[in-house]
Design a protein around this motif. Structure first.
Motif, PDB file in Angstrom:
ATOM      1  N   ILE A 181       0.837  -1.210   0.000  1.00  0.00           N
ATOM      2  CA  ILE A 181       0.000   0.000   0.000  1.00  0.00           C
ATOM      3  C   ILE A 181       0.867   1.254   0.000  1.00  0.00           C
ATOM      4  N   HIS A 182       1.931   1.245   0.794  1.00  0.00           N
ATOM      5  CA  HIS A 182       2.816   2.406   0.872  1.00  0.00           C
ATOM      6  C   HIS A 182       3.577   2.646  -0.429  1.00  0.00           C
ATOM      7  N   ALA A 183       3.683   1.620  -1.278  1.00  0.00           N
ATOM      8  CA  ALA A 183       4.378   1.781  -2.555  1.00  0.00           C
ATOM      9  C   ALA A 183       3.470   2.347  -3.645  1.00  0.00           C
ATOM     10  N   SER A 184       2.187   2.516  -3.338  1.00  0.00           N
ATOM     11  CA  SER A 184       1.241   3.006  -4.338  1.00  0.00           C
ATOM     12  C   SER A 184       1.306   4.519  -4.466  1.00  0.00           C
ATOM     13  N   CYS A 185       0.942   5.001  -5.649  1.00  0.00           N
ATOM     14  CA  CYS A 185       0.866   6.446  -5.865  1.00  0.00           C
ATOM     15  C   CYS A 185      -0.583   6.933  -5.802  1.00  0.00           C
ATOM     16  N   SER A 186      -1.498   6.068  -5.353  1.00  0.00           N
ATOM     17  CA  SER A 186      -2.904   6.444  -5.190  1.00  0.00           C
ATOM     18  C   SER A 186      -3.157   6.921  -3.762  1.00  0.00           C
ATOM     19  N   ASP A 187      -4.342   7.451  -3.541  1.00  0.00           N
ATOM     20  CA  ASP A 187      -4.789   7.787  -2.202  1.00  0.00           C
ATOM     21  C   ASP A 187      -5.136   6.482  -1.487  1.00  0.00           C
ATOM     22  N   THR A 188      -4.455   6.188  -0.391  1.00  0.00           N
ATOM     23  CA  THR A 188      -4.593   4.882   0.273  1.00  0.00           C
ATOM     24  C   THR A 188      -5.440   4.933   1.538  1.00  0.00           C
ATOM     25  N   LEU A 189      -6.139   6.035   1.775  1.00  0.00           N
ATOM     26  CA  LEU A 189      -6.909   6.173   3.006  1.00  0.00           C
ATOM     27  C   LEU A 189      -7.973   5.085   3.118  1.00  0.00           C
ATOM     28  N   VAL A 190      -8.703   4.830   2.030  1.00  0.00           N
ATOM     29  CA  VAL A 190      -9.753   3.808   2.059  1.00  0.00           C
ATOM     30  C   VAL A 190      -9.157   2.439   2.352  1.00  0.00           C
ATOM     31  N   ASN A 191      -8.009   2.132   1.730  1.00  0.00           N
ATOM     32  CA  ASN A 191      -7.359   0.838   1.960  1.00  0.00           C
ATOM     33  C   ASN A 191      -6.933   0.672   3.407  1.00  0.00           C
ATOM     34  N   GLU A 192      -6.385   1.732   3.987  1.00  0.00           N
ATOM     35  CA  GLU A 192      -5.945   1.655   5.381  1.00  0.00           C
ATOM     36  C   GLU A 192      -7.129   1.480   6.322  1.00  0.00           C
ATOM     37  N   LEU A 193      -8.246   2.145   6.006  1.00  0.00           N
ATOM     38  CA  LEU A 193      -9.439   1.988   6.833  1.00  0.00           C
ATOM     39  C   LEU A 193     -10.011   0.583   6.703  1.00  0.00           C
ATOM     40  N   VAL A 194      -9.995   0.037   5.480  1.00  0.00           N
ATOM     41  CA  VAL A 194     -10.478  -1.326   5.267  1.00  0.00           C
ATOM     42  C   VAL A 194      -9.603  -2.328   6.013  1.00  0.00           C
ATOM     43  N   MET A 195      -8.285  -2.146   5.935  1.00  0.00           N
ATOM     44  CA  MET A 195      -7.364  -3.044   6.629  1.00  0.00           C
ATOM     45  C   MET A 195      -7.614  -3.003   8.139  1.00  0.00           C
ATOM     46  N   LEU A 196      -7.843  -1.802   8.671  1.00  0.00           N
ATOM     47  CA  LEU A 196      -8.125  -1.662  10.104  1.00  0.00           C
ATOM     48  C   LEU A 196      -9.467  -2.293  10.460  1.00  0.00           C
ATOM     49  N   ALA A 197     -10.478  -2.074   9.603  1.00  0.00           N
ATOM     50  CA  ALA A 197     -11.821  -2.578   9.888  1.00  0.00           C
ATOM     51  C   ALA A 197     -11.905  -4.093   9.797  1.00  0.00           C
ATOM     52  N   VAL A 198     -11.096  -4.710   8.925  1.00  0.00           N
ATOM     53  CA  VAL A 198     -11.142  -6.160   8.746  1.00  0.00           C
ATOM     54  C   VAL A 198     -10.174  -6.874   9.691  1.00  0.00           C
ATOM     55  N   CYS A 199      -8.923  -6.409   9.719  1.00  0.00           N
ATOM     56  CA  CYS A 199      -7.902  -7.095  10.525  1.00  0.00           C
ATOM     57  C   CYS A 199      -8.078  -6.845  12.018  1.00  0.00           C
ATOM     58  N   GLY A 200      -8.556  -5.639  12.384  1.00  0.00           N
ATOM     59  CA  GLY A 200      -8.728  -5.324  13.803  1.00  0.00           C
ATOM     60  C   GLY A 200      -9.638  -6.296  14.513  1.00  0.00           C
ATOM     61  N   PRO A 201     -10.873  -6.494  14.039  1.00  0.00           N
ATOM     62  CA  PRO A 201     -11.765  -7.458  14.700  1.00  0.00           C
ATOM     63  C   PRO A 201     -11.234  -8.889  14.707  1.00  0.00           C
ATOM     64  N   ILE A 202     -10.491  -9.270  13.647  1.00  0.00           N
ATOM     65  CA  ILE A 202      -9.939 -10.632  13.608  1.00  0.00           C
ATOM     66  C   ILE A 202      -8.908 -10.813  14.716  1.00  0.00           C
ATOM     67  N   ILE A 203      -7.977  -9.872  14.824  1.00  0.00           N
ATOM     68  CA  ILE A 203      -6.923  -9.968  15.838  1.00  0.00           C
ATOM     69  C   ILE A 203      -7.519  -9.892  17.240  1.00  0.00           C
ATOM     70  N   VAL A 204      -8.385  -8.895  17.454  1.00  0.00           N
ATOM     71  CA  VAL A 204      -8.975  -8.706  18.783  1.00  0.00           C
ATOM     72  C   VAL A 204      -9.909  -9.866  19.125  1.00  0.00           C
ATOM     73  N   GLY A 205     -10.721 -10.305  18.149  1.00  0.00           N
ATOM     74  CA  GLY A 205     -11.682 -11.376  18.400  1.00  0.00           C
ATOM     75  C   GLY A 205     -11.020 -12.700  18.738  1.00  0.00           C
TER      76      GLY A 205
END
Length: 304
Positions: A181-205
């Motif tokens: 994601i950090h290597a992309s030249c696009s706006d990555t805000l949506v990707n970072e939010l998706v990663m947090l929204a998906v991975c966060g509950p998995i790790i915490v759960g």
């Protein structure tokens, strides 16, 4: 479309020419130990009827998963160090990310399932065989893989919907989601939010299932009348506790500590631990700290 035919350059752990062969040999050695150790665990469990229980059914699947998990990362990294070829194709990077996310997520669910298995065995021993039926065990393994598949499909799909331009350097030794994601030249805000929204509950759960299960296990063991009973109950879950501490401790250190993921060198070093070192250590942990596995191993050695 031109990005889909391009290559990425993995620049994590850039080493001096003299140390590349040493790093490659180290990675190859760890990979061989991982495959041989986990393959031996599979052989021991399958050949000993006394180990055909839910606990060892999950352990058998964990060993298979560790072989696959390590195979996604280690051979490619060893080859890169040996030949100095750090380029990876767009398709190869996407495939590596997909399977890394699949096996990593599935392992987290496996550890939670194994914690529930130990909770049932120690806290409800009379109902253990009824609750942990073969059907339920298979469903939990399938559910773990399905959850991993959903996560990796979301992560890989969102990541490779980005645009990649310029030099396309990935500051990692494999195609890890955050590094790509950090290597992309696009706006990555949506990707970072998706990663947090998906991975966060998995790790915490999964971590919550583990901690709650072992909280009840600890209380049950303390309340046991005899020291022998306490020691026997503790010995059945001590190996799993060590594996859990290594895996979740590394994951939390990687993603929960402020600034940890933003440091490339720290991220790369920690990634080696949970992608290569832990799958290598698991068979030794379960062998050295488990009397039933050691007994089954001695039987197999006597046969040979």
């Amino acid at each position: 479309n031109h990005t889909r035919m391009s290559e990425f350059i993995l620049v994590g752990f850039q080493s001096q020419p003299g140390s590349q062969v040493l790093l490659s040999a180290l990675f190859c050695t760890m990979y061989v130990v991982t495959v041989v150790g986990n393959a031996c665990m599979l052989l021991i469990i399958r050949r000993d009827p006394n180990l055909h229980t839910p606990m060892y059914f999950f352990l058998e699947n964990l060993s298979t998963l560790d072989i696959c998990y390590s195979s996604v990362i280690t051979p490619r990294a060893a080859l890169a160090f040996l030949l100095g070829r750090r380029s990876i194709s767009y398709t190869g990077c996407a495939s590596q990310m997909f399977f890394f996310s699949l096996f990593g997520t599935t392992e987290a669910f496996f550890l939670a399932v194994m914690a529930y298995d130990r909770f049932t065995a120690i806290c409800n021993p009379l109902l253990y065989q009824v609750i942990m039926s073969r059907r339920l065990c298979v469903l939990m393994v399938m559910g773990s893989y399905l959850s991993g598949c959903i996560n990796c499909t979301i992560q890989t799909g969102f990541t490779f919907s980005l645009s990649f331009c310029g030099h396309r350097e990935i500051n990692h030794f494999f195609c890890e989601v955050a590094a790509v994601i950090h290597a992309s030249c696009s706006d990555t805000l949506v990707n970072e939010l998706v990663m947090l929204a998906v991975c966060g509950p998995i790790i915490v759960g999964t971590a919550l299932v583990v901690f709650v299960s072992y909280g009840y296990i600890t209380i049950t063991i303390i309340q046991m009348p005899s020291a022998e009973s306490r020691h026997k109950a503790f010995s059945t879950c001590s190996s799993h506790m060590v594996t859990i501490c290594l895996f979740f401790g590394t994951v939390f250190f990687m993603y929960a500590q402020p600034g940890a993921a933003s440091s490339a060198s720290k991220s790369n070093t920690i990634s080696i631990f949970y992608t290569i070192v832990i799958p290598m250590l698991n068979p030794f942990i379960y062998t050295l700290r488990n009397r039933e596995v050691k007994g089954a191993l001695k039987k197999q050695l006597k046969r040979f």
